[in-house]
Write an enzyme that holds these catalytic residues in place. Structure first.
Site, PDB file in Angstrom:
ATOM      1  N   TYR A 144       0.847  -1.191   0.000  1.00 55.75           N
ATOM      2  CA  TYR A 144       0.000   0.000   0.000  1.00 55.75           C
ATOM      3  C   TYR A 144       0.880   1.237   0.000  1.00 55.75           C
ATOM      4  O   TYR A 144       1.806   1.353   0.810  1.00 55.75           O
ATOM      5  CB  TYR A 144      -0.907   0.005   1.237  1.00 55.75           C
ATOM      6  CG  TYR A 144      -1.755   1.237   1.383  1.00 55.75           C
ATOM      7  CD1 TYR A 144      -2.838   1.453   0.543  1.00 55.75           C
ATOM      8  CD2 TYR A 144      -1.485   2.191   2.365  1.00 55.75           C
ATOM      9  CE1 TYR A 144      -3.631   2.595   0.678  1.00 55.75           C
ATOM     10  CE2 TYR A 144      -2.265   3.320   2.512  1.00 55.75           C
ATOM     11  CZ  TYR A 144      -3.341   3.518   1.662  1.00 55.75           C
ATOM     12  OH  TYR A 144      -4.117   4.641   1.790  1.00 55.75           O
ATOM     13  N   ASP A 199       9.387   2.678  -0.880  1.00 53.62           N
ATOM     14  CA  ASP A 199       8.434   3.307   0.030  1.00 53.62           C
ATOM     15  C   ASP A 199       8.859   2.941   1.444  1.00 53.62           C
ATOM     16  O   ASP A 199       8.628   1.829   1.908  1.00 53.62           O
ATOM     17  CB  ASP A 199       7.021   2.807  -0.283  1.00 53.62           C
ATOM     18  CG  ASP A 199       5.961   3.398   0.641  1.00 53.62           C
ATOM     19  OD1 ASP A 199       6.330   3.963   1.696  1.00 53.62           O
ATOM     20  OD2 ASP A 199       4.764   3.265   0.323  1.00 53.62           O
ATOM     21  N   LYS A 256       5.797   9.531   8.706  1.00 56.55           N
ATOM     22  CA  LYS A 256       5.712   8.982  10.060  1.00 56.55           C
ATOM     23  C   LYS A 256       6.711   9.606  11.036  1.00 56.55           C
ATOM     24  O   LYS A 256       6.474  10.675  11.593  1.00 56.55           O
ATOM     25  CB  LYS A 256       5.896   7.451  10.015  1.00 56.55           C
ATOM     26  CG  LYS A 256       4.975   6.716   9.061  1.00 56.55           C
ATOM     27  CD  LYS A 256       3.599   6.512   9.605  1.00 56.55           C
ATOM     28  CE  LYS A 256       2.769   5.624   8.693  1.00 56.55           C
ATOM     29  NZ  LYS A 256       1.387   5.463   9.137  1.00 56.55           N
TER      30      LYS A 256
END
Length: 429
Positions: A146, A241, A269
């Site tokens: 994702y 990613d 994050k």
């Protein structure tokens, strides 16, 4: 299933009147465990408290950013002090420059970096940049990885290795999905077949280097190296990613652990200290195609926000000061050893994947190498386990497809208390 407390029930009823599904991100809705969410009043260290006064040891940590734990003083003080001078300028500030310098110093593959406001923004922009650099249209992603909810990446696998992807959401035009080719993760033969047939059309491969949005899945030996070599051979770019893994598994994330050099990397994050943030960076010759000096447009009013940059820098410096990555590995190993002993003693079929402070427990009797394996775990057993743990004050992700996180605020007694609860719950299922 444990019912919500009365205040959470009341607020959730109101929330559903004004927010689709009552939540602002789908996984929060508890749909994968068959219940409804609680609402948080406050959090500190390794614990959260809901609005009905119940306390939990938390293993989500805002889905990864809170590597120091909840509300660490070093971050809350930083936010307070910086906010006195303004919370947003839309003008360059010193914190974004220092964050860019830090990222480039910590991640050898990154020569220049552009800040943005989310992981979705970072991956979307990296894809656009890769297409602009290669002058090619097609990208390759992997089923179960994702990369945010932009149209080009919200795509499910097609019917075979050489087919186009299919939209994975209403509202995504089929023509968008047709520019994305989806392969099974950890399948080198499918990758080689695709590039042999269409390598000259492919702009980039984008991959969660350690997929962490379908549980936690590790690459087979040599698989990431194959991604690197095959993109170089065919003139495509490799995009890592590392929104979840970056600055959580070490200064240079997975690429540092695996000694690899992707062309572009995406982050988020941890570098925001709990505030909204994203970043993408890589080779200078690629990054210099971005506006204002190049033809690839990307912009954002809140990019490089001073609060997010200052909070993120405070968090990174604290990790460095406290030798945080070594401590997180020690905590993760302590948890893993205790959990493995418990599950084996109980005779519970399982697979437990962990790297550093990231982990996922699968109730399965097969190795987990891709999303198909993840889907075959015992989902009903997980549901019972989740609710049993929640009732006893342990908050795990409300889905069997999510990764858990340990923070520097967790202690060995926290982990031992958690294992005690696990043992009790397993005895009740």
């Amino acid at each position: 299933m444990i019912p919500q407390g009365p205040l959470s029930q009341k607020i959730f009823t109101v929330a559903k009147q004004y927010i689709p599904g009552g939540v602002n991100s789908p996984v929060r809705a508890f749909r994968n465990v068959g219940g409804e969410p609680f609402f948080v009043r406050r959090a500190a260290g390794s614990r959260i408290e809901d609005i009905d006064g119940k306390h939990y040891i938390d293993y989500i940590g805002s889905w990864g950013p809170n590597i120091l734990g909840h509300a660490p003083v070093v971050i809350t003080n930083t936010i307070h002090e910086v906010a006195k001078s303004g919370v947003s300028f839309g003008i360059p500030n010193m914190f974004e420059v220092e964050m860019a310098r830090t990222i480039c110093e910590w991640v050898p593959s990154v020569e220049k970096v552009r800040m943005c406001s989310s992981g979705t923004e970072a991956t979307m922009s990296a894809i656009r940049l890769a297409r602009g650099f290669t002058k090619r249209d097609y990208i390759v992603k992997f089923n179960g990885c994702y990369h945010g909810h932009s149209d080009s990446l919200l795509v499910a696998a097609g019917s075979g290795a050489l087919t186009h992807g299919e939209p994975d959401s209403a509202g995504v035009p089929k023509s968008f999905a047709e520019k994305t080719i989806v392969l099974s993760y950890n399948d080198p033969e499918a990758l080689e077949t695709l590039f042999a047939a269409r390598g000259e059309q492919i702009a980039a491969i984008i991959v969660e280097s350690y997929p962490a949005n379908a549980g936690l899945v590790f690459p087979k030996p040599g698989y990431l190296e194959l991604l690197s070599s095959i993109t170089k051979k065919h003139g495509a770019l490799l995009i890592f990613d590392e929104v979840m893994t970056g600055f959580r598994l070490g200064k240079a994330g997975v690429q540092g652990l695996e000694n690899l050099t992707p062309d572009l990397s995406c982050f988020g994050k941890v570098i925001g200290g709990g505030l909204p943030v994203g970043a993408f960076g890589g080779r200078a010759e690629v990054m210099d195609l971005l506006a204002p000096i190049g033809p690839v447009y990307q912009a954002g009013t809140l990019s490089g926000n001073p609060l997010a940059m200052a909070a993120g820098l405070a968090q990174l410096r604290e990790l460095e000061r406290r030798s945080g990555f070594a401590r997180l590995e020690s905590l993760g190993a302590h948890f893993e050893n205790g959990l493995r002993q418990l599950l084996e003693a109980k005779g519970v079929p399982h697979r437990f994947n962990r790297v550093g402070s990231m982990f996922c427990l699968f109730f399965a009797d097969r190795d987990i190498v891709n999303v198909d394996d993840v889907m075959k775990q015992d989902l009903e057993f997980f549901r019972k386990f989740f609710w049993g743990c929640l009732d006893k004050g342990i908050y795990l992700a409300p889905s069997p497809y999510e990764t858990g996180f340990i923070s520097l605020a967790h202690t060995e007694p926290d982990l031992d208390d958690t294992l005690t609860v696990f043992e009790e719950v397993l005895g009740e299922i």
